[in-house]
Design a protein around this motif. Structure first.
Motif, PDB file in Angstrom:
ATOM      1  N   PRO A   1      -2.195   1.078  -8.079  1.00 53.37           N
ATOM      2  CA  PRO A   1      -3.303   1.023  -9.017  1.00 53.37           C
ATOM      3  C   PRO A   1      -4.918  -0.131  -8.662  1.00 53.37           C
ATOM      4  CG  PRO A   1      -1.372   1.322 -10.129  1.00 53.37           C
ATOM      5  CD  PRO A   1      -1.113   1.444  -8.209  1.00 53.37           C
ATOM      6  N   SER A   2      -5.139   0.406  -8.540  1.00 53.72           N
ATOM      7  CA  SER A   2      -6.335  -0.496  -9.313  1.00 53.72           C
ATOM      8  C   SER A   2      -7.716  -0.237  -9.495  1.00 53.72           C
ATOM      9  CB  SER A   2      -6.849  -1.334  -7.620  1.00 53.72           C
ATOM     10  OG  SER A   2      -7.770  -0.061  -7.337  1.00 53.72           O
ATOM     11  N   ASP A   3      -8.646  -0.925 -10.621  1.00 51.69           N
ATOM     12  CA  ASP A   3      -9.259  -0.098 -11.424  1.00 51.69           C
ATOM     13  C   ASP A   3      -9.031   1.277 -11.578  1.00 51.69           C
ATOM     14  OD1 ASP A   3     -10.322  -2.809 -10.746  1.00 51.69           O
ATOM     15  OD2 ASP A   3     -11.678  -1.914  -8.845  1.00 51.69           O
ATOM     16  N   ALA A   4     -10.338   2.567 -11.550  1.00 50.89           N
ATOM     17  CA  ALA A   4      -9.992   3.588 -12.113  1.00 50.89           C
ATOM     18  C   ALA A   4      -9.092   4.456 -10.689  1.00 50.89           C
ATOM     19  CB  ALA A   4     -11.270   3.995 -12.155  1.00 50.89           C
ATOM     20  N   GLN A   5      -8.820   3.753 -10.333  1.00 52.54           N
ATOM     21  CA  GLN A   5      -7.841   3.748  -8.443  1.00 52.54           C
ATOM     22  C   GLN A   5      -6.491   4.044  -8.542  1.00 52.54           C
ATOM     23  OE1 GLN A   5     -10.066   3.049  -5.298  1.00 52.54           O
ATOM     24  NE2 GLN A   5     -11.889   4.398  -6.187  1.00 52.54           N
ATOM     25  N   ALA A   6      -5.650   5.817  -8.450  1.00 51.82           N
ATOM     26  CA  ALA A   6      -4.346   5.114  -8.222  1.00 51.82           C
ATOM     27  C   ALA A   6      -3.997   4.838  -7.260  1.00 51.82           C
ATOM     28  CB  ALA A   6      -3.269   6.610  -8.699  1.00 51.82           C
ATOM     29  N   GLY A   7      -4.494   5.015  -5.463  1.00 52.27           N
ATOM     30  CA  GLY A   7      -4.132   4.722  -4.435  1.00 52.27           C
ATOM     31  C   GLY A   7      -3.539   5.674  -3.841  1.00 52.27           C
ATOM     32  N   PRO A   8      -2.795   5.569  -2.385  1.00 50.11           N
ATOM     33  CA  PRO A   8      -2.168   6.823  -1.223  1.00 50.11           C
ATOM     34  C   PRO A   8      -0.680   6.677  -2.023  1.00 50.11           C
ATOM     35  CG  PRO A   8      -2.047   4.679   0.041  1.00 50.11           C
ATOM     36  CD  PRO A   8      -3.459   4.584  -1.689  1.00 50.11           C
ATOM     37  N   LEU A   9      -0.286   7.618  -2.492  1.00 49.06           N
ATOM     38  CA  LEU A   9       1.272   8.698  -2.479  1.00 49.06           C
ATOM     39  C   LEU A   9       1.727   7.876  -1.350  1.00 49.06           C
ATOM     40  CD1 LEU A   9       1.225  11.198  -4.373  1.00 49.06           C
ATOM     41  CD2 LEU A   9       1.916   9.507  -5.247  1.00 49.06           C
TER      42      LEU A   9
END
Length: 605
Positions: free
Chosen positions: A330-338
């Motif tokens: 996660p970074s800022d408002a995004q969780a990133g890839p699973l």
């Protein structure tokens, strides 16, 4: 005793003999020459001695349609028990081949599929209207379709439905089988044409059967108004049709009207039992089971007919506890890839070898309908119940089996697990409240599962839990709404009186397709902003005039589908909008306003 239970060498020899005998029948060999040929081939056979070979040959002769007899089954002179055995042993028949013929694993084998292998395809049309039993042809077609020869099944069945006079009750089994074959081949236009023709020219029984099929199709599409209309027409066409009982109870169950379904099942059980028809005993028992157990009886019937599904349901009950086996960045408002953990990634590699590398494709979606192929891996590695890719495949497999609401509860249980799993993965990775971006292909199985969970509730009056789930998906996980649920959320807001939230959501998607534009006009009307509502409606009608026209139609029939998908701005898109939102427009007392506004807008143009 079955052919599969015989010693391999005997079974192979038996298959060879069957095939040889049917080949001779296809060539028109008469019985004396037929017997003589078997004598020549098997008189000194190491496995099938002559008495056995003759007994088999006699059974094949009696059970194979004869082209020389216009495909009727031939008859053989009965051999008296005390007469000399036809095998030539010199013994009485009762002490020689009588018991042998009785014990052979022939049963009531349908040799038509084997006969078709020996007949040129151009001769298959000879069967239509011949003396062959139609049920034998329907059974052969089902065998072809089961063996992945569905096109051949259609080639066998289509000649039976050429003239209007061909559409009668005596061919109902053929009709049903051909419809199923078109469904397997994904030929909706041919299926629709066959149904329409049966309704137009069929006798009362076949017409009723076609209308009942249309009712089931409408129900599968959640068009219950249309389903009941077809049911009523089917009942008028053939009020005595026993299958109406199953259809009515199934429709009521599918709508969630369980108490009514039990009452109608009680009525039908009494009525069917009074007919005293042995062939209806299973239907009577089914109705009585509905009376006693309600929805559970329908679900159990679905699972009993699908042993793989039954085992899948049992494995779900004993699945391990929900646990995160994925990492996020996660970074800022995004969780990133699973990303699956190392152990889960290894388990998924073994799974893909059985279920197929694209069975949980984030691009094409799950297929994985061959449940038996990957059930052993699910038994061996129960941790796979905590993998989104696997759950996506499982839900796709359940959906492909079909059977409506009676397998939908199993799918719902798997989807509920997927929702709990995703919430736990986000919590464990401190990514709650962040976007699970659709752009990462690794995220799509999880998002697809949440979307399917949302879709299960489509058509129901939304409650707080459903609205919260929609908000989670559309406003938090996937605000770009690549899955197309923003329209459903606007409707849910309006249904529950959250007009301001509905308006705010429509503002997030300016210049959207027809549904959002019309819903924005409706939301403005509900908010009392008349001038802005007229302006929004004018924009919607100018860009997409058909939804307004379809909303204002009185009891319209669905537009014809062309089989090429839903065209933007077309009649089918407008029909879908009407089906989804007409009740909402009526609930908000907006229909009179819509009619007047459309009239005024028309004059201005």
């Amino acid at each position: 005793m079955t052919n599969e239970s015989l010693p391999p060498e005997f079974s192979n020899a038996l298959d060879e003999l069957w095939n040889h005998c049917v080949g001779m029948i296809a060539r028109g060999v008469d019985y004396p020459h037929y017997v003589n040929a078997v004598n020549v081939l098997y008189g000194r056979h190491d496995v099938l001695r002559w008495p056995v070979a003759l007994a088999v040959a006699r059974s094949v002769w009696r059970q194979t349609p004869q082209p020389t007899l216009n495909y009727a089954l031939p008859s053989l002179p009965a051999t008296e028990r005390n007469a000399a055995c036809p095998c030539g042993s010199g013994q009485k028949y009762k002490k020689c081949c009588l018991m042998l013929e009785h014990d052979l694993p022939m049963g009531q084998i349908n040799f038509l599929p084997t006969l078709l292998e020996h007949l040129p395809r151009r001769r298959w049309s000879e069967l239509a209207g011949s003396r062959i039993a139609p049920d034998m042809v329907a059974h052969a077609a089902m065998e072809l379709a089961t063996g992945n020869f569905t096109r051949e099944a259609c080639a066998l069945l289509e000649p039976w439905f050429v003239a209007d006079a061909d559409f009668h009750a005596g061919r109902e089994a053929l009709f049903d089988t051909l419809l199923d074959a078109y469904g397997q081949l994904q030929r909706p236009r041919k299926k629709a044409q066959l149904l329409a023709r049966a309704i137009k020219v069929g006798d009362r029984r076949l017409r009723s059967a076609a209308l009942q099929r249309q009712a089931s199709i409408a129900s599968d599409s959640d068009d219950y108004a249309g389903a009941w209309q077809y049911f009523a027409e089917a009942q008028r066409s053939d009020p005595q049709s026993p299958s109406l009982s199953h259809l009515e109870v199934t429709l009521l169950m599918s709508e969630g009207r369980h108490a009514e379904a039990r009452e109608r099942a009680r009525f039908w059980a009494h009525r069917l039992a009074a007919m005293r028809d042995p062939e209806l005993e299973h239907l009577v028992a089914f109705m009585r089971n509905i009376v006693t157990h309600g929805e559970q009886a329908m679900e159990q019937m679905a699972l009993d007919n699908q042993p793989d599904l039954r085992e899948l349901a049992q494995l779900l009950q004993t699945a391990p506890a929900i646990a995160s086996a994925y990492t996020l960045e996660p970074s800022d408002a995004q969780a990133g890839p699973l990303e699956p953990s190392q152990a889960m990634a290894k388990a998924l590699q073994a799974w893909e070898q059985l279920a197929g590398s694209d069975s949980h494709s984030p691009v094409f979606g799950g297929e994985g309908a061959d449940i038996a192929q990957w059930l052993p891996e699910l038994r061996r590695q129960p941790q796979l119940w905590n993998a989104f890719e696997v759950l996506d495949t499982i839900v796709a497999a359940i959906d492909e089996v079909g059977m409506g609401i009676f397998t939908a509860n199993l799918a719902r249980s798997v989807l509920d697990r997927a929702e709990r799993l995703l919430r736990e993965v986000l919590r464990a990775n401190r990514a709650e409240g962040k976007r699970l971006e659709w752009g990462w292909l690794q995220n799509r199985p999880a998002l697809n599962l949440i979307g399917q969970r949302v879709a299960i509730d489509a058509g129901q009056t939304p409650d707080a839990a459903q609205v919260a789930r929609l908000e989670w998906l559309v406003c938090e996980l996937n605000p770009s709404d690549n899955q197309g649920f923003r329209h459903a959320l606007v409707r849910a807001y309006l249904h529950t009186g959250r007009v301001a939230d509905a308006l705010a959501l429509t503002e997030c998607y300016p210049d959207d397709f027809a549904a959002m534009q019309y819903n924005r006009a409706l939301a403005l009307f509900a908010a009392g902003q008349s001038d802005m509502a007229i302006g929004a409606l004018g924009d919607a009608v100018a860009a997409y005039p058909k939804p307004a026209a379809w909303l204002l139609k009185a009891n319209p029939k669905p537009p014809r589908q062309d089989g090429w998908g839903i065209a933007v701005g077309g009649d089918e898109e407008a029909w879908i909008y009407r089906q989804e939102t007409l009740a909402l427009w009526q609930q908000l007392d907006a229909m009179t306003w819509l009619q007047q506004a459309v009239r005024v807008l028309g004059k201005k143009r």
